[in-house]
Every structure is written in C-alpha cells, then in structure tokens.
Design a protein around this motif. Structure first.
Motif, PDB file in Angstrom:
ATOM      1  N   PRO A  24       0.818  -1.212   0.000  1.00  0.00           N
ATOM      2  CA  PRO A  24       0.000   0.000   0.000  1.00  0.00           C
ATOM      3  C   PRO A  24       0.853   1.263   0.000  1.00  0.00           C
ATOM      4  O   PRO A  24       1.966   1.274   0.533  1.00  0.00           O
ATOM      5  N   THR A  25       0.333   2.319  -0.599  1.00  0.00           N
ATOM      6  CA  THR A  25       0.978   3.630  -0.534  1.00  0.00           C
ATOM      7  C   THR A  25       0.697   4.217   0.856  1.00  0.00           C
ATOM      8  O   THR A  25      -0.174   3.724   1.588  1.00  0.00           O
ATOM      9  N   PRO A  26       1.394   5.292   1.247  1.00  0.00           N
ATOM     10  CA  PRO A  26       1.151   5.879   2.576  1.00  0.00           C
ATOM     11  C   PRO A  26      -0.306   6.238   2.843  1.00  0.00           C
ATOM     12  O   PRO A  26      -0.822   5.975   3.929  1.00  0.00           O
ATOM     13  N   VAL A  27      -0.987   6.826   1.848  1.00  0.00           N
ATOM     14  CA  VAL A  27      -2.382   7.209   2.096  1.00  0.00           C
ATOM     15  C   VAL A  27      -3.263   5.974   2.238  1.00  0.00           C
ATOM     16  O   VAL A  27      -4.215   5.954   3.033  1.00  0.00           O
ATOM     17  N   GLN A  28      -2.960   4.914   1.505  1.00  0.00           N
ATOM     18  CA  GLN A  28      -3.719   3.670   1.640  1.00  0.00           C
ATOM     19  C   GLN A  28      -3.486   3.042   3.008  1.00  0.00           C
ATOM     20  O   GLN A  28      -4.430   2.574   3.665  1.00  0.00           O
ATOM     21  N   GLU A  29      -2.246   3.049   3.430  1.00  0.00           N
ATOM     22  CA  GLU A  29      -1.895   2.447   4.723  1.00  0.00           C
ATOM     23  C   GLU A  29      -2.598   3.163   5.881  1.00  0.00           C
ATOM     24  O   GLU A  29      -3.023   2.528   6.856  1.00  0.00           O
ATOM     25  N   LEU A  30      -2.767   4.489   5.750  1.00  0.00           N
ATOM     26  CA  LEU A  30      -3.406   5.266   6.803  1.00  0.00           C
ATOM     27  C   LEU A  30      -4.934   5.243   6.719  1.00  0.00           C
ATOM     28  O   LEU A  30      -5.630   5.183   7.739  1.00  0.00           O
ATOM     29  N   ALA A  31      -5.459   5.314   5.497  1.00  0.00           N
ATOM     30  CA  ALA A  31      -6.910   5.485   5.324  1.00  0.00           C
ATOM     31  C   ALA A  31      -7.700   4.188   5.417  1.00  0.00           C
ATOM     32  O   ALA A  31      -8.808   4.177   5.962  1.00  0.00           O
ATOM     33  N   ILE A  32      -7.163   3.094   4.882  1.00  0.00           N
ATOM     34  CA  ILE A  32      -7.931   1.844   4.834  1.00  0.00           C
ATOM     35  C   ILE A  32      -8.375   1.377   6.223  1.00  0.00           C
ATOM     36  O   ILE A  32      -9.565   1.051   6.405  1.00  0.00           O
ATOM     37  N   PRO A  33      -7.509   1.343   7.247  1.00  0.00           N
ATOM     38  CA  PRO A  33      -7.977   0.913   8.571  1.00  0.00           C
ATOM     39  C   PRO A  33      -9.083   1.804   9.133  1.00  0.00           C
ATOM     40  O   PRO A  33     -10.003   1.312   9.801  1.00  0.00           O
ATOM     41  N   GLN A  46      -2.892  14.139  -2.739  1.00  0.00           N
ATOM     42  CA  GLN A  46      -2.876  14.555  -4.133  1.00  0.00           C
ATOM     43  C   GLN A  46      -3.077  13.378  -5.079  1.00  0.00           C
ATOM     44  O   GLN A  46      -2.932  12.224  -4.706  1.00  0.00           O
ATOM     45  N   THR A  47      -3.412  13.712  -6.314  1.00  0.00           N
ATOM     46  CA  THR A  47      -3.492  12.716  -7.365  1.00  0.00           C
ATOM     47  C   THR A  47      -2.126  12.045  -7.522  1.00  0.00           C
ATOM     48  O   THR A  47      -1.092  12.692  -7.430  1.00  0.00           O
ATOM     49  N   GLY A  48      -2.152  10.742  -7.763  1.00  0.00           N
ATOM     50  CA  GLY A  48      -0.902  10.001  -7.920  1.00  0.00           C
ATOM     51  C   GLY A  48      -0.435   9.342  -6.646  1.00  0.00           C
ATOM     52  O   GLY A  48       0.563   8.632  -6.633  1.00  0.00           O
ATOM     53  N   THR A  49      -1.175   9.562  -5.524  1.00  0.00           N
ATOM     54  CA  THR A  49      -0.794   8.963  -4.246  1.00  0.00           C
ATOM     55  C   THR A  49      -1.509   7.641  -3.984  1.00  0.00           C
ATOM     56  O   THR A  49      -1.285   7.006  -2.963  1.00  0.00           O
ATOM     57  N   GLY A  50      -2.407   7.247  -4.896  1.00  0.00           N
ATOM     58  CA  GLY A  50      -3.145   6.001  -4.713  1.00  0.00           C
ATOM     59  C   GLY A  50      -4.395   6.166  -3.886  1.00  0.00           C
ATOM     60  O   GLY A  50      -4.892   5.220  -3.288  1.00  0.00           O
ATOM     61  N   LYS A  51      -4.961   7.386  -3.873  1.00  0.00           N
ATOM     62  CA  LYS A  51      -6.106   7.643  -2.997  1.00  0.00           C
ATOM     63  C   LYS A  51      -7.360   6.902  -3.433  1.00  0.00           C
ATOM     64  O   LYS A  51      -8.188   6.550  -2.577  1.00  0.00           O
ATOM     65  N   THR A  52      -7.530   6.639  -4.739  1.00  0.00           N
ATOM     66  CA  THR A  52      -8.734   5.923  -5.166  1.00  0.00           C
ATOM     67  C   THR A  52      -8.821   4.560  -4.490  1.00  0.00           C
ATOM     68  O   THR A  52      -9.854   4.190  -3.929  1.00  0.00           O
ATOM     69  N   ALA A  53      -7.733   3.811  -4.515  1.00  0.00           N
ATOM     70  CA  ALA A  53      -7.716   2.501  -3.853  1.00  0.00           C
ATOM     71  C   ALA A  53      -7.901   2.651  -2.349  1.00  0.00           C
ATOM     72  O   ALA A  53      -8.454   1.758  -1.699  1.00  0.00           O
ATOM     73  N   ALA A  54      -7.477   3.782  -1.799  1.00  0.00           N
ATOM     74  CA  ALA A  54      -7.590   3.995  -0.350  1.00  0.00           C
ATOM     75  C   ALA A  54      -9.040   3.974   0.109  1.00  0.00           C
ATOM     76  O   ALA A  54      -9.347   3.516   1.210  1.00  0.00           O
ATOM     77  N   PHE A  55      -9.966   4.476  -0.729  1.00  0.00           N
ATOM     78  CA  PHE A  55     -11.375   4.418  -0.316  1.00  0.00           C
ATOM     79  C   PHE A  55     -12.149   3.303  -1.000  1.00  0.00           C
ATOM     80  O   PHE A  55     -13.157   2.825  -0.472  1.00  0.00           O
ATOM     81  N   VAL A  56     -11.694   2.837  -2.156  1.00  0.00           N
ATOM     82  CA  VAL A  56     -12.419   1.791  -2.873  1.00  0.00           C
ATOM     83  C   VAL A  56     -12.203   0.411  -2.237  1.00  0.00           C
ATOM     84  O   VAL A  56     -13.149  -0.372  -2.077  1.00  0.00           O
ATOM     85  N   GLN A 181     -21.359   6.516   6.970  1.00  0.00           N
ATOM     86  CA  GLN A 181     -19.943   6.884   7.034  1.00  0.00           C
ATOM     87  C   GLN A 181     -19.666   7.877   5.915  1.00  0.00           C
ATOM     88  O   GLN A 181     -20.058   7.650   4.766  1.00  0.00           O
ATOM     89  N   THR A 182     -19.011   8.982   6.243  1.00  0.00           N
ATOM     90  CA  THR A 182     -18.675   9.989   5.236  1.00  0.00           C
ATOM     91  C   THR A 182     -17.166  10.140   5.161  1.00  0.00           C
ATOM     92  O   THR A 182     -16.497  10.311   6.181  1.00  0.00           O
ATOM     93  N   VAL A 183     -16.657  10.073   3.936  1.00  0.00           N
ATOM     94  CA  VAL A 183     -15.213  10.160   3.692  1.00  0.00           C
ATOM     95  C   VAL A 183     -14.977  11.261   2.667  1.00  0.00           C
ATOM     96  O   VAL A 183     -15.637  11.296   1.624  1.00  0.00           O
ATOM     97  N   MET A 184     -14.062  12.161   2.964  1.00  0.00           N
ATOM     98  CA  MET A 184     -13.764  13.267   2.051  1.00  0.00           C
ATOM     99  C   MET A 184     -12.283  13.288   1.724  1.00  0.00           C
ATOM    100  O   MET A 184     -11.439  13.316   2.616  1.00  0.00           O
TER     101      MET A 184
END
Length: 374
Positions: A24-33, A46-56, A181-184
C-alpha cells in the motif's frame, strides 16, 4: 507493510494480486484501517498517491462479506465525467473476484447512456460513482433514492467546490441517511472545504499528506514568454521530437486549447484536444487514442488535470501558469509516474510572474529558467 496485513477479504487480495499490487501507498496504509473501522475521514492527498484505492478497497471488502446486493450502499461523488469513468474502471479491476457491482453516472446527450445509468440505479448497483449534477437529475425523477447509502465518499472535494457544486453536494447530503460513514478526499484544505466537512462529517479522523512535492525524477523548467510568443515556442519545442512519444499540454481556457490544437495541427502534428464543448463520446475517443499512443499530443483544460491517469507521459507543458501551487504539482505529476523520468515545462508571462513566485515558494526551490531564441 503489505496489503495482506490490512485485514482485507480474500477476494480483494486476489484482485490486487492479479494486478501485481502488493504494497500500500502511505495514504492507503493510513486510510484503509479508518474506513474499515466505519469512522468518518477527511484526507488531504494529491493525485498520484493512490487515494482511489484507499477508499475503494475497504468498501469492496465490506461488500464482499454482504449477503444482499439489491440496493446501492456506496455513493462516490466526483467533479468530472473522466474521473467517474476512471474510478469505475479501477473498481472493476479491484472487485473482479468479489460480487461487488458499480455504475458511473455522468452527463451527456446520449439517450442510451441515460437508460443504462437508470437501469443500473433501479436494479441496485452496489457502488455509484457520480457527478453531482447528473445524480440530482436522476434523483428528480424519483425512481431512485439514497436511503440505502452507508458510505458517502467525496473525491476531489476542492475541485468540486471550485466548479460550483457546493449547493448540489449539500442537497445530495440532505437526502442521505443520517447514520452513514462519510469520507472526504481533497488535494487542498482551504476554509471552504473545512466548513463543508464540518457540515457533513461526524468527528472525522484527519490524514494530511498535502506537503508532497513533484517527484525528484521530473526535470522542471520555466520559459519566460508573453502569450503571443508561447505558440511559436511550443512549436519549436515539439517539432521534430519523434523521441517524445506522449505529451500533455495544459491551458487555462477552452478557447486557448482550441487555438493550440489548431496551431499544432497546422504544423502537421499528431494532436487531439479535450474541452467542455466536446460531447462525452468525443472526449472518451480522444482519451482512448492518447492512451493507446495513437495521438502523440493531448491539449486539455485545467479541469481535467486531475482526471488524466496515463502512464509514461514524457512531457507536460503548462501553456499558462497554474493559479495554485497545488495545481502545479498535480499537472507536472502527470509525468514521471511509476519511477519513470519526465520533463515539465511552464511558460510564464510577466503578468504570471507572481504565480510562479508562489509555486517556487511552495516547492522551496527556484525552477530552472530555460531561454528559447525564436
């Protein structure tokens, strides 16, 4: 850390394995849990950090363990049609080994597109990825309601507000169940985003990865030029460069995008353009040709800067200086992805000098000035 340490379902892990994604990227590692724990979240990434997978990924995980799949449980709001399509395609890959279904809901004059979206909404696609205006249009016909939504996700929230969608977002949020649950996710965190977050999020966890800068393997340069000179310099920059296979040129207005495309076509260059005057089918066709390398050059307005997900872009040209330093990072970040090298050139007129100063202050360094002699 690897994905198998994040307590995701076997179906999700199979999808990641098939796509050869293990860490996982840093944002995925933090957001998924946080999302797995059903907490509200506001994340600056930012775009390119893997944020889509972080919420999907956590949403697909929850759907993989669900018995019933006859009602939409997840709503993802996005600013543009391109981003809606892109996220829908990513969901298809991530959810391949799960029963999760999705539909992208966005505008266009195609009646078949409308009927396809309508059928998916009525039949209960699990995940809806929608632009605000189009979703409200469907909601106005009353054949679809949001009473089953458990996860409300706003992606590129700052861009949606910049595009004037605040009232639409508020109206949509009012139709959602209070218990959800709301995620922004937002690339920047101005006051207007924090005010919106306070209205629709409940005691959110905060993640801030907004300080990332362009990758070190991007060669950045600026060229001082007034607007009339920019077209000639662009021609000189691109003519005869057969070794540059993929170029994105960003400009601030659709009229300039059209003029740039016209100028490059007159020089017999292989170019296409994307702007708001094109029908959705035309925009998709241009993007498909660019992704397949049938087109060497793509000219685009700022609004799709965050919606282009194409690897191996050799050169990004900012025909105009972005107004915000964060937007500059988004644009130049289209190149040098996946550890490849890339070049970013920005044309700067005298009246744009202040914007360049702000970018250099944000980056903490001066950008190399390249001089072109016409």
């Amino acid at each position: 850390m690897e994905f198998n340490e994040l307590n995701l379902s076997s179906g999700v892990l199979e999808g990641l394995d098939a796509m050869n994604i293990t860490k996982p990227t840093p944002v995925q590692e933090l957001a998924i849990p946080v999302i797995l724990d059903d907490k509200d979240l506001i994340a600056c990434a930012q775009t390119g950090t893997g944020k889509t997978a972080a919420f999907v990924l956590p949403v697909i995980h929850k759907l993989a363990n669900r018995q019933s799949h006859n009602k939409a449980t997840t709503l993802i709001l996005v600013p543009t049609r391109e981003l809606a399509i892109q996220i829908d395609q990513q969901i298809m890959g991530f959810s391949y080994f799960t029963p999760a279904t999705s539909v992208a809901v966005y505008g266009g004059n195609d009646s078949m597109l409308w009927e396809t979206q309508k059928a998916a909404l009525i039949n209960g696609a699990d995940i809806i990825i929608a632009t605000p205006g189009r979703l409200i249009t469907h909601l106005n016909f009353d054949y679809f309601k949001l009473d089953g939504i458990e996860h409300f996700i706003l992606d590129e929230a700052d861009r949606m507000l910049d595009m004037g969608f605040q009232e639409d977002i508020t109206a949509i949020a009012a139709k959602l169940p209070a218990k959800r649950q709301t995620v922004m996710f937002s690339a920047t965190m101005p006051d207007k985003i924090r005010k919106l977050a306070k209205k629709i999020l409940n005691n959110p966890v905060e993640i801030n990865l907004s300080t990332s800068k362009p990758a070190e393997n991007i060669l950045q340069a600026v060229c001082m030029a007034e607007d009339p000179e920019k077209y000639s310099i662009l021609l000189k920059l691109l003519q005869g460069k057969t070794d540059i296979k993929s170029v994105v040129i960003f400009s601030s207005t659709k009229s300039k995008v059209k003029q740039i495309e016209k100028t490059l076509k007159a020089a017999h260059m292989n170019v296409g353009a994307i702007h708001s005057d094109l029908e959705q089918k035309e925009r998709e066709a241009v993007m498909l040709r660019f992704r397949s390398r049938e087109l060497q050059l793509l000219v685009a307005t700022d609004i799709i800067a965050r919606g282009i997900d194409v690897e191996n872009i050799d050169l990004v040209v900012n025909f105009d200086v972005p107004h915000d330093p964060e937007d500059y990072v988004h644009r130049v970040g289209r190149t040098a992805r996946a550890q490849a090298d890339g070049v970013a050139m920005t044309f700067v007129s005298k009246k744009e000098r202040r914007q360049l100063d702000l970018i250099e202050k944000f980056l903490g360094t001066k950008i190399y000035q390249y001089r072109y002699h016409l």
